[in-house]
Design a protein around this motif. Structure first.
Motif, PDB file in Angstrom:
ATOM      1  N   LEU A  88       0.850  -1.177   0.000  1.00  0.00           N
ATOM      2  CA  LEU A  88       0.000   0.000   0.000  1.00  0.00           C
ATOM      3  C   LEU A  88       0.888   1.230   0.000  1.00  0.00           C
ATOM      4  O   LEU A  88       2.018   1.179   0.498  1.00  0.00           O
ATOM      5  N   ARG A  89       0.355   2.330  -0.530  1.00  0.00           N
ATOM      6  CA  ARG A  89       1.031   3.608  -0.395  1.00  0.00           C
ATOM      7  C   ARG A  89       0.095   4.597   0.281  1.00  0.00           C
ATOM      8  O   ARG A  89      -0.996   4.888  -0.241  1.00  0.00           O
ATOM      9  N   LEU A  90       0.513   5.092   1.436  1.00  0.00           N
ATOM     10  CA  LEU A  90      -0.243   6.105   2.146  1.00  0.00           C
ATOM     11  C   LEU A  90       0.225   7.483   1.701  1.00  0.00           C
ATOM     12  O   LEU A  90       1.410   7.682   1.412  1.00  0.00           O
ATOM     13  N   SER A  91      -0.709   8.415   1.669  1.00  0.00           N
ATOM     14  CA  SER A  91      -0.395   9.799   1.336  1.00  0.00           C
ATOM     15  C   SER A  91      -0.832  10.704   2.472  1.00  0.00           C
ATOM     16  O   SER A  91      -1.803  10.405   3.181  1.00  0.00           O
ATOM     17  N   CYS A  92      -0.122  11.806   2.628  1.00  0.00           N
ATOM     18  CA  CYS A  92      -0.470  12.815   3.627  1.00  0.00           C
ATOM     19  C   CYS A  92      -0.387  14.175   2.935  1.00  0.00           C
ATOM     20  O   CYS A  92       0.717  14.620   2.585  1.00  0.00           O
ATOM     21  N   ALA A  93      -1.524  14.800   2.754  1.00  0.00           N
ATOM     22  CA  ALA A  93      -1.575  16.106   2.099  1.00  0.00           C
ATOM     23  C   ALA A  93      -1.634  17.203   3.157  1.00  0.00           C
ATOM     24  O   ALA A  93      -2.472  17.153   4.070  1.00  0.00           O
ATOM     25  N   ALA A  94      -0.750  18.186   3.028  1.00  0.00           N
ATOM     26  CA  ALA A  94      -0.708  19.301   3.971  1.00  0.00           C
ATOM     27  C   ALA A  94      -1.376  20.535   3.368  1.00  0.00           C
ATOM     28  O   ALA A  94      -1.333  20.753   2.155  1.00  0.00           O
ATOM     29  N   SER A  95      -1.976  21.342   4.238  1.00  0.00           N
ATOM     30  CA  SER A  95      -2.664  22.544   3.763  1.00  0.00           C
ATOM     31  C   SER A  95      -1.700  23.657   3.410  1.00  0.00           C
ATOM     32  O   SER A  95      -2.072  24.598   2.731  1.00  0.00           O
ATOM     33  N   GLY A  96      -0.460  23.554   3.891  1.00  0.00           N
ATOM     34  CA  GLY A  96       0.552  24.548   3.567  1.00  0.00           C
ATOM     35  C   GLY A  96       1.844  23.880   3.163  1.00  0.00           C
ATOM     36  O   GLY A  96       1.898  22.661   3.001  1.00  0.00           O
ATOM     37  N   SER A  97       2.890  24.656   3.016  1.00  0.00           N
ATOM     38  CA  SER A  97       4.152  24.113   2.516  1.00  0.00           C
ATOM     39  C   SER A  97       5.093  23.693   3.639  1.00  0.00           C
ATOM     40  O   SER A  97       6.309  23.823   3.525  1.00  0.00           O
ATOM     41  N   ILE A  98       4.547  23.151   4.729  1.00  0.00           N
ATOM     42  CA  ILE A  98       5.398  22.829   5.873  1.00  0.00           C
ATOM     43  C   ILE A  98       6.375  21.703   5.577  1.00  0.00           C
ATOM     44  O   ILE A  98       7.452  21.644   6.163  1.00  0.00           O
ATOM     45  N   PHE A  99       6.035  20.788   4.655  1.00  0.00           N
ATOM     46  CA  PHE A  99       6.923  19.669   4.394  1.00  0.00           C
ATOM     47  C   PHE A  99       8.236  20.117   3.755  1.00  0.00           C
ATOM     48  O   PHE A  99       9.236  19.399   3.832  1.00  0.00           O
ATOM     49  N   SER A 100       8.244  21.273   3.119  1.00  0.00           N
ATOM     50  CA  SER A 100       9.484  21.766   2.511  1.00  0.00           C
ATOM     51  C   SER A 100      10.395  22.417   3.543  1.00  0.00           C
ATOM     52  O   SER A 100      11.566  22.690   3.266  1.00  0.00           O
ATOM     53  N   ILE A 101       9.860  22.647   4.744  1.00  0.00           N
ATOM     54  CA  ILE A 101      10.613  23.359   5.774  1.00  0.00           C
ATOM     55  C   ILE A 101      10.882  22.498   6.997  1.00  0.00           C
ATOM     56  O   ILE A 101      11.977  22.519   7.557  1.00  0.00           O
ATOM     57  N   TYR A 102       9.869  21.730   7.407  1.00  0.00           N
ATOM     58  CA  TYR A 102       9.934  21.044   8.693  1.00  0.00           C
ATOM     59  C   TYR A 102       9.994  19.528   8.550  1.00  0.00           C
ATOM     60  O   TYR A 102       9.500  18.966   7.567  1.00  0.00           O
ATOM     61  N   PRO A 103      10.530  18.858   9.572  1.00  0.00           N
ATOM     62  CA  PRO A 103      10.514  17.392   9.590  1.00  0.00           C
ATOM     63  C   PRO A 103       9.087  16.853   9.710  1.00  0.00           C
ATOM     64  O   PRO A 103       8.197  17.543  10.217  1.00  0.00           O
ATOM     65  N   MET A 104       8.888  15.618   9.254  1.00  0.00           N
ATOM     66  CA  MET A 104       7.606  14.972   9.398  1.00  0.00           C
ATOM     67  C   MET A 104       7.810  13.473   9.617  1.00  0.00           C
ATOM     68  O   MET A 104       8.899  12.947   9.383  1.00  0.00           O
ATOM     69  N   GLY A 105       6.759  12.815  10.048  1.00  0.00           N
ATOM     70  CA  GLY A 105       6.872  11.395  10.275  1.00  0.00           C
ATOM     71  C   GLY A 105       5.539  10.690  10.172  1.00  0.00           C
ATOM     72  O   GLY A 105       4.486  11.330  10.069  1.00  0.00           O
ATOM     73  N   TRP A 106       5.597   9.372  10.179  1.00  0.00           N
ATOM     74  CA  TRP A 106       4.415   8.519  10.213  1.00  0.00           C
ATOM     75  C   TRP A 106       4.441   7.715  11.512  1.00  0.00           C
ATOM     76  O   TRP A 106       5.486   7.172  11.891  1.00  0.00           O
ATOM     77  N   TYR A 107       3.289   7.641  12.169  1.00  0.00           N
ATOM     78  CA  TYR A 107       3.102   6.866  13.377  1.00  0.00           C
ATOM     79  C   TYR A 107       1.977   5.866  13.116  1.00  0.00           C
ATOM     80  O   TYR A 107       1.207   5.999  12.167  1.00  0.00           O
ATOM     81  N   ARG A 108       1.872   4.899  14.018  1.00  0.00           N
ATOM     82  CA  ARG A 108       0.743   3.981  13.931  1.00  0.00           C
ATOM     83  C   ARG A 108       0.286   3.599  15.329  1.00  0.00           C
ATOM     84  O   ARG A 108       1.055   3.659  16.280  1.00  0.00           O
ATOM     85  N   GLN A 109      -0.975   3.212  15.413  1.00  0.00           N
ATOM     86  CA  GLN A 109      -1.540   2.764  16.682  1.00  0.00           C
ATOM     87  C   GLN A 109      -2.472   1.591  16.424  1.00  0.00           C
ATOM     88  O   GLN A 109      -3.468   1.727  15.710  1.00  0.00           O
ATOM     89  N   ALA A 110      -2.109   0.459  17.001  1.00  0.00           N
ATOM     90  CA  ALA A 110      -2.925  -0.745  16.915  1.00  0.00           C
ATOM     91  C   ALA A 110      -3.867  -0.782  18.118  1.00  0.00           C
ATOM     92  O   ALA A 110      -3.578  -0.174  19.161  1.00  0.00           O
ATOM     93  N   PRO A 111      -4.977  -1.509  18.011  1.00  0.00           N
ATOM     94  CA  PRO A 111      -5.925  -1.579  19.134  1.00  0.00           C
ATOM     95  C   PRO A 111      -5.253  -2.055  20.405  1.00  0.00           C
ATOM     96  O   PRO A 111      -4.515  -3.051  20.407  1.00  0.00           O
ATOM     97  N   GLY A 112      -5.481  -1.325  21.488  1.00  0.00           N
ATOM     98  CA  GLY A 112      -4.926  -1.706  22.769  1.00  0.00           C
ATOM     99  C   GLY A 112      -3.453  -1.414  22.953  1.00  0.00           C
ATOM    100  O   GLY A 112      -2.871  -1.786  23.984  1.00  0.00           O
ATOM    101  N   LYS A 113      -2.839  -0.754  21.973  1.00  0.00           N
ATOM    102  CA  LYS A 113      -1.408  -0.456  22.062  1.00  0.00           C
ATOM    103  C   LYS A 113      -1.176   1.048  21.976  1.00  0.00           C
ATOM    104  O   LYS A 113      -2.023   1.799  21.518  1.00  0.00           O
TER     105      LYS A 113
END
Length: 116
Positions: free
Chosen positions: A18-43
């Motif tokens: 799968l490929r996940l996408s994250c669209a930002a409302s501004g140009s923060i990705f060109s300036i600031y760090p970003m990441g992906w997190y996940r949360q499974a049930p009960g964790k």
């Protein structure tokens, strides 16, 4: 106000991609760090991958299978997920640093389910 919107989550068979996408409302990705997190049930929510200053970080449990990237011109970040396992099942969240501080911005999450 910065907004992040994830998409691309789905039900996929183990071993699939799968490929996940994250669209930002501004140009923060060109300036600031970003990441992906996940949360499974009960964790607790856990860091999956992070992109900062051109450098990438991956959690051990996704190394060699997931790839984080961004297209600053499109204000969009991605998480390419290959060889998915049932234990990758979780809600995946996009997170970004920005004017509000480190890790200040979160998306609403997208469900990824790896199951036969």
């Amino acid at each position: 106000q910065v907004q992040l919107v994830e998409s691309g989550g789905a039900l996929v068979q183990p071993g699939g991609s799968l490929r996940l996408s994250c669209a930002a409302s501004g140009s923060i990705f060109s300036i600031y760090p970003m990441g992906w997190y996940r949360q499974a049930p009960g964790k607790q929510r856990e860091l999956v991958a992070r992109l900062s200053g051109g450098k990438t970080y991956y959690a051990d449990f996704v190394k060699g299978r997931f790839t984080i990237s961004k297209n600053s011109a499109r204000n969009t970040a991605y998480l390419q997920m290959n060889s998915l396992k049932p234990e990758d099942t979780a809600v995946y969240y996009c997170n970004a640093d920005g004017p509000g501080g480190a890790g200040a911005y979160w998306g609403q999450g997208t469900q990824v389910t790896a199951s036969s």
